[in-house]
Every structure is written in structure tokens, then in C-alpha cells.
Design a protein around this motif. Structure first.
Motif, PDB file in Angstrom:
ATOM      1  N   ARG A  62       0.662  -1.273   0.409  1.00 38.94           N
ATOM      2  CA  ARG A  62       0.032  -0.039  -0.341  1.00 38.94           C
ATOM      3  C   ARG A  62       0.567   1.563   0.108  1.00 38.94           C
ATOM      4  NH1 ARG A  62      -2.681   2.831   3.804  1.00 38.94           N
ATOM      5  NH2 ARG A  62      -4.653   3.988   3.217  1.00 38.94           N
ATOM      6  N   GLU A  63       2.088   1.698   0.633  1.00 39.80           N
ATOM      7  CA  GLU A  63       3.330   2.248   1.229  1.00 39.80           C
ATOM      8  C   GLU A  63       3.900   2.659   0.292  1.00 39.80           C
ATOM      9  OE1 GLU A  63       2.762   3.691   4.718  1.00 39.80           O
ATOM     10  OE2 GLU A  63       0.798   2.637   4.942  1.00 39.80           O
ATOM     11  N   GLY A  64       4.620   1.424   0.068  1.00 39.80           N
ATOM     12  CA  GLY A  64       6.043   0.632  -0.781  1.00 39.80           C
ATOM     13  C   GLY A  64       7.041   0.526   0.437  1.00 39.80           C
ATOM     14  N   ILE A  65       8.426   0.412  -0.263  1.00 38.60           N
ATOM     15  CA  ILE A  65       8.685  -0.248   1.040  1.00 38.60           C
ATOM     16  C   ILE A  65       8.945   0.465   2.013  1.00 38.60           C
ATOM     17  CG2 ILE A  65      11.467  -0.813   2.054  1.00 38.60           C
ATOM     18  CD1 ILE A  65       9.433  -3.145   0.618  1.00 38.60           C
ATOM     19  N   LYS A  66       9.266   2.364   1.487  1.00 35.72           N
ATOM     20  CA  LYS A  66       9.422   3.266   2.742  1.00 35.72           C
ATOM     21  C   LYS A  66       8.450   3.650   3.649  1.00 35.72           C
ATOM     22  CE  LYS A  66       6.898   6.786  -0.252  1.00 35.72           C
ATOM     23  NZ  LYS A  66       6.819   8.140  -0.872  1.00 35.72           N
ATOM     24  N   GLY A  67       7.213   3.047   3.164  1.00 33.09           N
ATOM     25  CA  GLY A  67       6.169   2.609   4.075  1.00 33.09           C
ATOM     26  C   GLY A  67       6.995   2.152   5.393  1.00 33.09           C
ATOM     27  N   LEU A  68       7.619   0.703   5.097  1.00 29.26           N
ATOM     28  CA  LEU A  68       8.214   0.031   6.331  1.00 29.26           C
ATOM     29  C   LEU A  68       8.604   0.519   7.351  1.00 29.26           C
ATOM     30  CD1 LEU A  68       8.306  -3.675   4.808  1.00 29.26           C
ATOM     31  CD2 LEU A  68       6.758  -3.108   6.674  1.00 29.26           C
ATOM     32  N   TYR A  69       9.797   2.041   7.429  1.00 27.30           N
ATOM     33  CA  TYR A  69      10.886   2.669   7.350  1.00 27.30           C
ATOM     34  C   TYR A  69      10.482   4.396   7.870  1.00 27.30           C
ATOM     35  CZ  TYR A  69      14.289  -1.155   5.903  1.00 27.30           C
ATOM     36  OH  TYR A  69      14.753  -2.415   5.731  1.00 27.30           O
ATOM     37  N   ARG A  70       9.191   4.240   7.918  1.00 27.60           N
ATOM     38  CA  ARG A  70       9.218   6.032   7.645  1.00 27.60           C
ATOM     39  C   ARG A  70       9.286   6.513   9.934  1.00 27.60           C
ATOM     40  NH1 ARG A  70       5.113   8.075   4.882  1.00 27.60           N
ATOM     41  NH2 ARG A  70       3.940   6.724   3.722  1.00 27.60           N
ATOM     42  N   GLY A  71       9.888   7.157  10.124  1.00 27.38           N
ATOM     43  CA  GLY A  71      10.523   7.263  11.193  1.00 27.38           C
ATOM     44  C   GLY A  71      11.782   6.708  11.645  1.00 27.38           C
ATOM     45  N   LEU A  72      12.811   6.023  10.303  1.00 32.07           N
ATOM     46  CA  LEU A  72      14.028   5.536  10.757  1.00 32.07           C
ATOM     47  C   LEU A  72      14.836   6.253  11.353  1.00 32.07           C
ATOM     48  CD1 LEU A  72      15.838   3.135  11.016  1.00 32.07           C
ATOM     49  CD2 LEU A  72      16.080   3.178   8.382  1.00 32.07           C
ATOM     50  N   THR A  73      14.902   7.508  10.121  1.00 27.16           N
ATOM     51  CA  THR A  73      16.072   8.432  10.970  1.00 27.16           C
ATOM     52  C   THR A  73      15.728   9.134  12.404  1.00 27.16           C
ATOM     53  OG1 THR A  73      16.778   9.040   8.585  1.00 27.16           O
ATOM     54  CG2 THR A  73      17.227  10.945  10.119  1.00 27.16           C
ATOM     55  N   VAL A  74      14.472   8.754  13.079  1.00 32.23           N
ATOM     56  CA  VAL A  74      14.317   9.873  14.103  1.00 32.23           C
ATOM     57  C   VAL A  74      14.712   8.242  15.487  1.00 32.23           C
ATOM     58  CG1 VAL A  74      12.349  10.685  15.738  1.00 32.23           C
ATOM     59  CG2 VAL A  74      12.428  10.909  13.271  1.00 32.23           C
ATOM     60  N   SER A  75      14.263   8.018  14.696  1.00 29.94           N
ATOM     61  CA  SER A  75      14.896   6.587  14.944  1.00 29.94           C
ATOM     62  C   SER A  75      16.155   6.117  15.960  1.00 29.94           C
ATOM     63  CB  SER A  75      14.478   5.217  14.643  1.00 29.94           C
ATOM     64  OG  SER A  75      14.369   4.249  15.468  1.00 29.94           O
ATOM     65  N   LEU A  76      17.087   5.820  14.839  1.00 30.11           N
ATOM     66  CA  LEU A  76      18.452   5.820  14.922  1.00 30.11           C
ATOM     67  C   LEU A  76      19.083   7.052  15.970  1.00 30.11           C
ATOM     68  CD1 LEU A  76      19.496   5.043  11.485  1.00 30.11           C
ATOM     69  CD2 LEU A  76      19.213   3.704  13.725  1.00 30.11           C
ATOM     70  N   PHE A  77      18.244   8.388  15.889  1.00 34.84           N
ATOM     71  CA  PHE A  77      18.755   9.698  16.135  1.00 34.84           C
ATOM     72  C   PHE A  77      18.406   9.361  17.593  1.00 34.84           C
ATOM     73  CE2 PHE A  77      18.973  12.249  12.626  1.00 34.84           C
ATOM     74  CZ  PHE A  77      20.654  12.790  13.102  1.00 34.84           C
ATOM     75  N   LYS A  78      17.710   8.639  18.073  1.00 33.12           N
ATOM     76  CA  LYS A  78      16.760   8.415  19.499  1.00 33.12           C
ATOM     77  C   LYS A  78      16.857   6.878  20.196  1.00 33.12           C
ATOM     78  CE  LYS A  78      13.623   5.077  20.474  1.00 33.12           C
ATOM     79  NZ  LYS A  78      12.318   4.546  20.702  1.00 33.12           N
ATOM     80  N   ALA A  79      17.652   6.078  19.138  1.00 28.10           N
ATOM     81  CA  ALA A  79      18.904   5.115  19.635  1.00 28.10           C
ATOM     82  C   ALA A  79      19.604   4.942  20.061  1.00 28.10           C
ATOM     83  CB  ALA A  79      17.866   3.637  18.427  1.00 28.10           C
ATOM     84  N   ALA A  80      20.511   5.562  19.180  1.00 27.10           N
ATOM     85  CA  ALA A  80      21.812   5.670  19.663  1.00 27.10           C
ATOM     86  C   ALA A  80      22.152   6.454  20.745  1.00 27.10           C
ATOM     87  CB  ALA A  80      22.526   6.806  18.551  1.00 27.10           C
ATOM     88  N   PRO A  81      21.137   7.689  21.331  1.00 30.58           N
ATOM     89  CA  PRO A  81      21.820   8.788  22.556  1.00 30.58           C
ATOM     90  C   PRO A  81      21.059   7.357  23.289  1.00 30.58           C
ATOM     91  CG  PRO A  81      20.541   9.682  21.796  1.00 30.58           C
ATOM     92  CD  PRO A  81      20.621   8.747  20.201  1.00 30.58           C
ATOM     93  N   ALA A  82      20.244   6.803  23.413  1.00 27.53           N
ATOM     94  CA  ALA A  82      19.304   6.176  24.145  1.00 27.53           C
ATOM     95  C   ALA A  82      20.372   4.517  24.785  1.00 27.53           C
ATOM     96  CB  ALA A  82      18.183   5.089  23.546  1.00 27.53           C
ATOM     97  N   SER A  83      21.251   4.289  23.697  1.00 31.83           N
ATOM     98  CA  SER A  83      21.978   2.841  24.230  1.00 31.83           C
ATOM     99  C   SER A  83      23.105   3.652  24.753  1.00 31.83           C
ATOM    100  CB  SER A  83      21.987   2.174  23.092  1.00 31.83           C
ATOM    101  OG  SER A  83      20.733   1.857  22.247  1.00 31.83           O
ATOM    102  N   ALA A  84      23.879   4.342  23.840  1.00 36.29           N
ATOM    103  CA  ALA A  84      24.760   5.310  25.023  1.00 36.29           C
ATOM    104  C   ALA A  84      24.300   5.772  26.295  1.00 36.29           C
ATOM    105  CB  ALA A  84      25.431   5.988  24.172  1.00 36.29           C
ATOM    106  N   VAL A  85      23.400   6.127  26.867  1.00 39.47           N
ATOM    107  CA  VAL A  85      22.930   6.165  27.479  1.00 39.47           C
ATOM    108  C   VAL A  85      22.692   5.260  28.301  1.00 39.47           C
ATOM    109  CG1 VAL A  85      21.482   7.406  29.781  1.00 39.47           C
ATOM    110  CG2 VAL A  85      22.205   8.999  27.494  1.00 39.47           C
ATOM    111  N   THR A  86      21.775   4.888  28.264  1.00 43.10           N
ATOM    112  CA  THR A  86      21.841   3.466  28.603  1.00 43.10           C
ATOM    113  C   THR A  86      23.175   2.710  29.420  1.00 43.10           C
ATOM    114  OG1 THR A  86      19.489   3.349  27.813  1.00 43.10           O
ATOM    115  CG2 THR A  86      20.595   1.338  29.033  1.00 43.10           C
ATOM    116  N   MET A  87      24.040   2.065  28.373  1.00 42.57           N
ATOM    117  CA  MET A  87      24.928   1.647  28.902  1.00 42.57           C
ATOM    118  C   MET A  87      25.849   1.662  29.482  1.00 42.57           C
ATOM    119  SD  MET A  87      24.011  -0.969  27.273  1.00 42.57           S
ATOM    120  CE  MET A  87      25.468  -2.420  27.760  1.00 42.57           C
ATOM    121  N   TRP A  88      26.290   3.284  29.507  1.00 43.44           N
ATOM    122  CA  TRP A  88      26.908   4.170  30.479  1.00 43.44           C
ATOM    123  C   TRP A  88      26.546   4.131  31.580  1.00 43.44           C
ATOM    124  CZ3 TRP A  88      26.302   8.901  33.149  1.00 43.44           C
ATOM    125  CH2 TRP A  88      27.762   9.344  33.577  1.00 43.44           C
TER     126      TRP A  88
END
Length: 325
Positions: free
Chosen positions: A278-304
Motif C-alpha cells: 500500500r505504501e511501498g517499502i519506504k512505508g516500513l521505514y517511516r521514522g527510521l532517521t528519528v529512530s536512529l537519532f533516538k536509539a543511539a543516545p538511548a543506548s549510549a545513555v543506557t549502557m553508560w
């Protein structure tokens, strides 16, 4: 902890210390990345072009992350970026505790089992297996909180629930106990490979990066960021499926983007195919950029935070969290 514990595990803290350090790391991490989490969820629930309205009652049509952020601030205020924060704090706190306890327990069980038979499991395999088990346990135990977090974050100017207690009562009445576990199969399908890959990457990178000079004092943050980006990108479509499934139910059309999201009732793979068709492959990746910006500091803060917390507790002269025989 028993005096018979393997010597190489003695520097990892007692079970109580691991649980507390994991809980603290989850709590701190959630507070830091809450706004990015709301943005990611809103984007994932946008089932059509970002140029379309994302919710009822919004006069602006956000066309990107910054426009969406401005729209939330304009219509919902600064608190809009922390919608769903109460169940989310409970989620991150309990998830962090369950995750690190399950990871440590599985790692120790694997080593005890293999060493008693005279052989050792390669580090990457042990890390992947322990991480996958940790993700499975933590996701299943805390899933109702994850669902509530998503539903509150998806509320726009139109409120679906009047509060946390009201949401639990309404879901129980209208959807039954299973309503709290909508999308669990997608969550498990995502988190098992994600956590397996994350811990495998993290353990593999932590040692070579241990000599890196950083303001924080170690390479834990860099290892956490890199591991998170690699593993998150690999399984992201399943996260989108999970979010879409979590707002299914009698109130679906009231959530932001919900009116444009069809009913998904044929399982994870069929939902993946529906979104892609319905939305193309990009539909499965909506918000990926924000997710990576979120996941990186989240994981860094979590592990640190985890490494610092466990270190501080172990360095304390008298530990009130020391396991007894």
C-alpha cells in the motif's frame, strides 16, 4: 551471590545490583529521549504521505520531522513531547531491570553448562543468545506498558483515554486481557534478533574501544551507539508493524494517523506485505532517521549509566544489595 560463582563473573555485580543498575539506566534513558520517541511513533502511524494531515483537528500539514515537532508544540504544548511518559517510564525501568538480569543470568547459565563439560562457547554466540533471551523475556513481561506508551503518544488534541487507570479499565472492558498484547508477535520477532545483534555488537566493540579517550571516561558510549544503529536498522520494519498493530481495536480511528491505517488482522508477515503493497517499502521505514537519532543516545545513555551504576554499587564500602547465601 554464591561463593561458587565463576571467578570471571564476580566483577559483574550481584543479581540485586544488576537489577537496580538496569532499572536506573532505563529510567534515565527514557527521560532523555522521550520527545524523539513521540516523534517516531507519530511518523510510524502516518500511513500515507507526510504531506497529508496526521490527525484530526490539526490545521497544519507537517511535511517532515521539524514541521511535525513545531505542529506538536503549537497544538499540544511542550508536554505533548512527553505524552505516554508515565507508562513509558515504567516500561523503561522494568524493561531495563528485566533485560540486564535475563542477560546476565543467561550468560552465566551458558558458561556454567559449557565449562562443566570442558568446552567454551564463542563469545559472539554467547552474547547473541544471551541478548536474544534478554529481549524475549523483557519484551513479554513489559509489553502492556509498551502498548499503553504507544497509545498515549498517538493521542493528538482528541483524547482517547482520560488517564492511565481509565485506559487500563477501558482496554480490559472493550478488548479483554489479550488487548494488552496486540502486536506482541511482532515485538518478539523484532526484539529477539535486535537484542541478540545489539549485545553481540556491543560486547565485540566494547573491548577494542575501551582505550578510546572520551569525556565520559570510556568507549562504552561509542560501542552502545554503534551497536544500536546496526541492530536497529536491521529490524526496523517489524517495529513499524508493532506500532500499527498496537493501535488496532475499537478506538483505532481516534489516534493520530489511525483513520488512514487499515485493519490488520492476518499476522505479522501479512501486515508487512500490506504496508509494503500500500505504501511501498519506504512505508516500513517511516521514522527510521528519528529512530536512529533516538536509539543511539538511548543506548549510549543506557549502557553508560548501567556501567557507572554497577561500578558505584560495587565500589561502595558496604553494599546493602549484596546477595545472601
Amino acid at each position: 551471590m554464591s561463593s561458587k560463582a565463576p571467578e570471571h563473573l564476580r566483577d559483574e555485580g550481584t543479581r540485586s545490583q544488576v537489577v537496580l543498575a538496569g532499572a536506573v539506566s532505563g529510567l534515565v534513558s527514557r527521560f532523555c529521549i522521550a520527545p524523539l520517541d513521540v516523534l517516531k511513533i507519530r511518523l510510524q502511524l502516518s500511513a500515507s504521505s507526510l504531506s497529508d494531515p496526521l490527525s484530526h483537528g490539526l490545521s497544519r500539514h507537517p511535511t517532515g520531522v521539524l514541521a511535525l515537532a513545531r505542529d506538536i508544540f503549537h497544538h499540544e504544548g511542550i508536554t505533548g513531547f512527553w505524552k505516554g511518559n508515565i507508562p513509558a517510564e515504567g516500561l523503561y525501568l522494568s524493561y531495563g531491570a528485566a533485560q540486564f538480569l535475563a542477560y546476565r543470568s543467561t550468560s552465566q547459565a551458558i558458561e556454567d553448562f559449557t565449562e562443566s563439560r570442558g568446552y567454551r562457547v564463542p563469545g559472539a554466540i554467547k552474547s547473541f543468545t544471551s541478548g536474544a533471551a534478554a529481549g524475549l523475556v523483557a519484551t513479554t513481561v513489559t509489553y502492556p506498558l509498551d502498548l499503553l506508551r504507544t497509545r498515549f503518544a498517538a493521542q493528538g488534541t482528541e483524547r482517547v483515554y482520560d488517564g492511565l487507570v481509565a485506559s487500563v479499565r477501558e482496554i480490559t472492558r472493550n478488548e479483554g486481557f489479550t488487548g494488552f498484547f496486540r502486536g506482541l508477535s511482532a515485538g518478539v520477532s523484532q526484539v529477539v534478533p535486535y537484542m541478540g545483534l545489539f549485545f553481540a555488537f556491543y560486547e565485540g566493540l566494547k573491548t577494542p574501544l575501551s582505550t578510546v579517550s572520551l569525556p565520559f571516561g570510556s568507549g562504552d558510549a561509542v560501542a552502545g551507539i554503534t551497536a544500536s544503529i546496526l541492530s536497529k536498522s536491521a529490524v526496523y520494519p517489524l517495529d513499524t508493524v508493532r506500532k500499527r498493530l498496537q493501535i488496532q481495536g475499537p478506538s483505532r480511528t481516534k489516534y493520530i494517523g489511525g483513520a488512514k491505517i487499515p485493519v490488520y488482522d492476518q499476522g505479522v508477515l501479512k501486515t508487512l506485505a500490506q504496508i509494503a503493497g500500500r505504501e511501498g517499502i519506504k512505508g516500513l521505514y517511516r521514522g527510521l532517521t528519528v529512530s536512529l537519532f533516538k536509539a543511539a543516545p538511548a543506548s549510549a545513555v543506557t549502557m553508560w549509566t548501567y556501567e557507572r551504576a554497577i561500578h558505584l554499587m560495587m565500589e561502595a564500602p558496604v553494599s546493602v544489595l549484596e546477595d545472601r547465601e
